[in-house]
Scaffold this active site. Structure first.
Site, short mmCIF file in Angstrom:
data_model
loop_
_atom_site.label_atom_id
_atom_site.label_comp_id
_atom_site.label_asym_id
_atom_site.label_seq_id
_atom_site.Cartn_x
_atom_site.Cartn_y
_atom_site.Cartn_z
N ASN A 1 -82.46 39.08 -2.95
CA ASN A 1 -81.34 39.81 -3.13
C ASN A 1 -80.69 40.49 -2.82
O ASN A 1 -80.09 41.06 -3.55
CB ASN A 1 -80.43 38.99 -3.45
CG ASN A 1 -79.15 38.34 -3.17
OD1 ASN A 1 -78.19 39.39 -2.42
ND2 ASN A 1 -77.95 37.46 -3.67
N TYR B 1 -69.37 33.55 -6.46
CA TYR B 1 -70.71 33.58 -6.05
C TYR B 1 -70.90 32.36 -8.00
O TYR B 1 -72.12 32.63 -8.29
CB TYR B 1 -71.04 34.75 -7.16
CG TYR B 1 -70.82 35.75 -6.16
CD1 TYR B 1 -72.02 36.04 -4.80
CD2 TYR B 1 -69.75 37.01 -5.96
CE1 TYR B 1 -71.43 36.89 -3.67
CE2 TYR B 1 -69.57 37.74 -4.98
CZ TYR B 1 -70.52 37.80 -3.77
OH TYR B 1 -70.00 38.48 -2.41
N ARG C 1 -68.36 38.57 -12.24
CA ARG C 1 -67.60 39.19 -10.57
C ARG C 1 -67.52 37.60 -9.62
O ARG C 1 -68.15 36.55 -9.78
CB ARG C 1 -68.92 39.55 -9.80
CG ARG C 1 -69.20 39.54 -8.45
CD ARG C 1 -70.14 40.29 -8.06
NE ARG C 1 -70.33 40.43 -7.18
CZ ARG C 1 -70.94 41.07 -6.05
NH1 ARG C 1 -72.63 40.47 -6.30
NH2 ARG C 1 -70.89 41.59 -4.65
N GLU D 1 -85.63 36.76 2.66
CA GLU D 1 -84.19 37.33 1.89
C GLU D 1 -83.06 36.37 1.23
O GLU D 1 -83.22 35.11 2.28
CB GLU D 1 -83.47 37.25 2.78
CG GLU D 1 -81.89 38.37 3.06
CD GLU D 1 -81.38 38.46 4.43
OE1 GLU D 1 -82.24 38.87 5.21
OE2 GLU D 1 -80.38 38.83 4.11
N PRO E 1 -77.58 46.04 -5.92
CA PRO E 1 -76.76 45.67 -6.55
C PRO E 1 -75.17 44.74 -6.96
O PRO E 1 -75.17 43.45 -5.90
CB PRO E 1 -76.00 46.92 -5.84
CG PRO E 1 -76.59 46.79 -4.25
CD PRO E 1 -77.75 45.71 -4.84
N ASN E 2 -74.93 44.86 -8.39
CA ASN E 2 -74.10 43.76 -9.02
C ASN E 2 -73.74 42.24 -8.94
O ASN E 2 -73.37 41.58 -9.55
CB ASN E 2 -72.85 43.39 -7.67
CG ASN E 2 -71.96 45.01 -7.35
OD1 ASN E 2 -71.40 45.92 -8.48
ND2 ASN E 2 -71.82 46.16 -6.12
N ARG F 1 -68.10 34.71 6.01
CA ARG F 1 -67.08 36.27 5.45
C ARG F 1 -66.66 36.93 6.55
O ARG F 1 -65.85 37.06 7.97
CB ARG F 1 -68.11 36.37 3.96
CG ARG F 1 -68.21 35.58 2.65
CD ARG F 1 -68.56 36.12 1.80
NE ARG F 1 -67.83 36.22 1.03
CZ ARG F 1 -68.52 37.34 -0.53
NH1 ARG F 1 -69.91 36.97 -0.09
NH2 ARG F 1 -67.68 38.48 -0.44
N ALA G 1 -75.21 43.49 -0.97
CA ALA G 1 -73.92 45.07 -0.07
C ALA G 1 -75.47 45.93 0.54
O ALA G 1 -75.18 46.36 1.50
CB ALA G 1 -73.40 45.56 -0.88
N HIS H 1 -79.42 34.88 -0.46
CA HIS H 1 -78.15 34.94 -0.50
C HIS H 1 -77.04 33.64 -1.27
O HIS H 1 -77.50 32.86 -0.90
CB HIS H 1 -76.71 35.42 0.83
CG HIS H 1 -77.45 36.88 1.20
ND1 HIS H 1 -77.31 37.96 0.81
CD2 HIS H 1 -77.87 36.64 2.09
CE1 HIS H 1 -78.17 39.28 1.48
NE2 HIS H 1 -78.76 38.30 2.49
C1 DQA Z 1 -74.26 38.09 -1.44
C2 DQA Z 1 -73.05 38.66 -0.67
C3 DQA Z 1 -73.71 40.78 0.30
O1 DQA Z 1 -72.67 40.65 0.71
C4 DQA Z 1 -72.46 41.28 -1.29
O2 DQA Z 1 -72.35 42.02 -1.01
C5 DQA Z 1 -73.64 40.61 -2.04
C6 DQA Z 1 -73.96 39.32 -2.66
C7 DQA Z 1 -74.73 37.09 -2.48
O3 DQA Z 1 -76.29 36.60 -2.56
O4 DQA Z 1 -74.03 36.40 -1.59
O5 DQA Z 1 -73.39 41.31 -3.62
O6 DQA Z 1 -75.42 38.94 -1.55
#
Ligand code: DQA
Length: 141
Positions: free
Chosen positions: A72, A23, A18, A97, A10-11, A106, A75, A99
């Site tokens: 990835n 990011y 964003r 995994e 998501p996102n 954080r 959240a 990120h």
């Molecule tokens: C993320 C880190 C997560 O905590 C966050 O919710 C994201 C992006 C990252 O790529 O840094 O949406 O996965």
């Protein structure tokens, strides 16, 4: 030739817009353009804002005998036992995994990853470069 799926949660469709200080300014399309330069692998790019869709893709990758997944979960990393169960269920299919951000520096809630235990490796904190690092690793397996 190996087939690797890159699954983003998501996102992450909002990359570039964003929170660029966290990011970066690059988009998901920029990521795809970078990774497709790796000619020695077949890549498929998937992104969803929906937990169940991500689980369906993880299961599909297993059924189709895909060689590895760069994942990835965004959240959902920190909240979803269902996604952790899905990663666990498709073992031994290697899932890495990733990120972009430094999740260890954080908010406290980002320090927890329910999927980590079931992934081959966790790579974070280097922006889009984490995807290439994960790909290089999967190609060595
Ligand atoms: C993320 C880190 C997560 O905590 C966050 O919710 C994201 C992006 C990252 O790529 O840094 O949406 O996965």
């Amino acid at each position: 030739m190996k087939e690797i799926w890159v699954i983003n949660g998501p996102n992450l469709n909002m990359l570039g817009i964003r929170e660029p200080l966290i990011y970066g300014h690059e988009t998901l399309k920029d990521l795809e353009d970078k990774l497709v330069k790796n000619k020695n692998v077949k890549l498929k790019f998937l992104q969803s804002n929906h937990e169940g869709t991500l689980i369906d893709w993880l299961q599909e990758a297993y059924i189709k005998k895909i060689d590895g997944i760069i994942f990835n979960p965004a959240a959902y990393t920190h909240t979803s036992i269902a996604i952790a169960d899905a990663v666990r269920a498709i073992s031994p299919l290697p899932v890495i995994e990733v990120h972009l951000s430094k999740i260890d520096e954080r908010e406290d809630y980002r320090k927890v990853s329910y999927v980590k235990e079931y992934c081959y490796k966790q790579i974070f904190g280097k922006g889009l470069a984490v995807y290439q690092e994960a790909l290089d690793l999967l190609l060595l397996l």
